[in-house]
Design an enzyme around this catalytic site. Sequence first.
Site, PDB file in Angstrom:
ATOM      1  N   ARG A 267       0.866  -1.185   0.000  1.00  0.00           N
ATOM      2  CA  ARG A 267       0.000   0.000   0.000  1.00  0.00           C
ATOM      3  C   ARG A 267       0.896   1.227   0.000  1.00  0.00           C
ATOM      4  O   ARG A 267       1.753   1.395   0.868  1.00  0.00           O
ATOM      5  CB  ARG A 267      -0.938  -0.009   1.205  1.00  0.00           C
ATOM      6  CG  ARG A 267      -0.270  -0.089   2.566  1.00  0.00           C
ATOM      7  CD  ARG A 267      -1.283   0.118   3.705  1.00  0.00           C
ATOM      8  NE  ARG A 267      -0.720  -0.202   5.000  1.00  0.00           N
ATOM      9  CZ  ARG A 267       0.037   0.626   5.726  1.00  0.00           C
ATOM     10  NH1 ARG A 267       0.304   1.833   5.274  1.00  0.00           N
ATOM     11  NH2 ARG A 267       0.518   0.245   6.896  1.00  0.00           N
ATOM     12  N   HIS A 271      -1.932   3.606   6.463  1.00  0.00           N
ATOM     13  CA  HIS A 271      -2.842   2.510   6.819  1.00  0.00           C
ATOM     14  C   HIS A 271      -4.281   2.999   6.710  1.00  0.00           C
ATOM     15  O   HIS A 271      -5.126   2.354   6.082  1.00  0.00           O
ATOM     16  CB  HIS A 271      -2.549   2.036   8.240  1.00  0.00           C
ATOM     17  CG  HIS A 271      -3.500   0.993   8.728  1.00  0.00           C
ATOM     18  ND1 HIS A 271      -3.492  -0.292   8.251  1.00  0.00           N
ATOM     19  CD2 HIS A 271      -4.496   1.053   9.640  1.00  0.00           C
ATOM     20  CE1 HIS A 271      -4.449  -0.987   8.853  1.00  0.00           C
ATOM     21  NE2 HIS A 271      -5.075  -0.197   9.693  1.00  0.00           N
ATOM     22  N   TYR A 281       7.610   4.749   9.833  1.00  0.00           N
ATOM     23  CA  TYR A 281       8.030   3.345   9.890  1.00  0.00           C
ATOM     24  C   TYR A 281       8.408   2.755   8.530  1.00  0.00           C
ATOM     25  O   TYR A 281       8.767   1.590   8.459  1.00  0.00           O
ATOM     26  CB  TYR A 281       6.935   2.486  10.544  1.00  0.00           C
ATOM     27  CG  TYR A 281       5.557   2.603   9.900  1.00  0.00           C
ATOM     28  CD1 TYR A 281       5.199   1.816   8.807  1.00  0.00           C
ATOM     29  CD2 TYR A 281       4.609   3.491  10.403  1.00  0.00           C
ATOM     30  CE1 TYR A 281       3.952   1.915   8.219  1.00  0.00           C
ATOM     31  CE2 TYR A 281       3.356   3.591   9.829  1.00  0.00           C
ATOM     32  CZ  TYR A 281       3.026   2.800   8.742  1.00  0.00           C
ATOM     33  OH  TYR A 281       1.793   2.904   8.162  1.00  0.00           O
TER      34      TYR A 281
END
Length: 368
Positions: A267, A271, A281
């Site tokens: 992706r 999120h 991250y």
Amino acid sequence: MAKKKTIDFQALLDEVDTLFPTYQAMDKDGNIVDESLVPDLSDEDLVELMSRMVWSRVLDQRSTALNRQGRLGFFAPTAGQEASQLASHFAFEKEDVLLPGYRDVPQLIQHGLPLYQAFLWSRGHVVGNEYSDDLHALPPQIIIGAQYVQSAGVALGLKKRGKKNVVFTYTGDGGSSQGDFYEALNFAGSYKVNGVFFVQNNGFAISVPREHQTAASTLAQKAVAAGIPGIQVDGMDPFAVYTVSKLAREWAANGNGPVLIEAVTYRYGAHTLSGDDPTRYRSKDLDEEWEKKDPLIRFRNYLENKGLWSEEKEEEVMENAKQEIKDAIAEADKIPKQKVTDFLKNMFEEQPQNIQEQIKQYEAKESK
């Protein structure tokens, strides 16, 4: 005295890993690397599949913009996952039952949910969950992995009624770490239900890398414990995803039991747009590495080489998608906003005394 047998535990692990290769039909440039995985689709079908994938990328971009404008509520980005979502959905039939997760709205729309209702669902409006009888689907599940348990039950129902249709459902790599995931596969395998279970392994369960979630080398191999087939596929490859999905559907529809498919994808966005920041991250280098594997690029190259796609055709699809989205958000805006009394009235079929009192109180406020 007989020598005690030595057991090589590492060899046992290594042996399992060899059973789960990544199935791939085309490379990142759109060149065919495995003819056996190229589906027997007509030129019209190929163009339709590409059109749906481009539509999904536009939907992702416009939904992000609408969210930032305050015109859309909850949204989970889908860019990068067009092949794992739309090519898999393309392998199923209208009468098959879809149980999506919150990132699987594109498949739900293609399965028959009007786009304006998808937008209302994002806003938390009850009308977004009012499905027509001919839409074989449930609303997107927010609880991670819960749709797997629901799918096992629905699939058992289909089997008991002698149906040849199947249930298909999706979760992410994070969902494969949930208890519901294991319980569902165990139940589905035990009863040999008509189900196809997808894990869209996009690398991160919100922010936790897949390699930190499990010691298993693949997520597909988790099917072994449930006694069902598991297979890993290049989730950025529309041909491999479609072919594996089609074969899995046929297997399940013929009464052989469920299949677990791990689609290795990525992706590009956060999120969700509810506060997640992927730059905390994920590295820029990792993003760029995966962008080279973009499903739209490889499929576009393949179709252009066959003379089936062009820049003009893609622009036409994009403009049509933008207009469709514009019309749908306008339609959603026409639906009356929910009131507190609406929630209270929907709570019980027969309102208890305390709820009746609250309804009267809020009706008085809402009438001013």
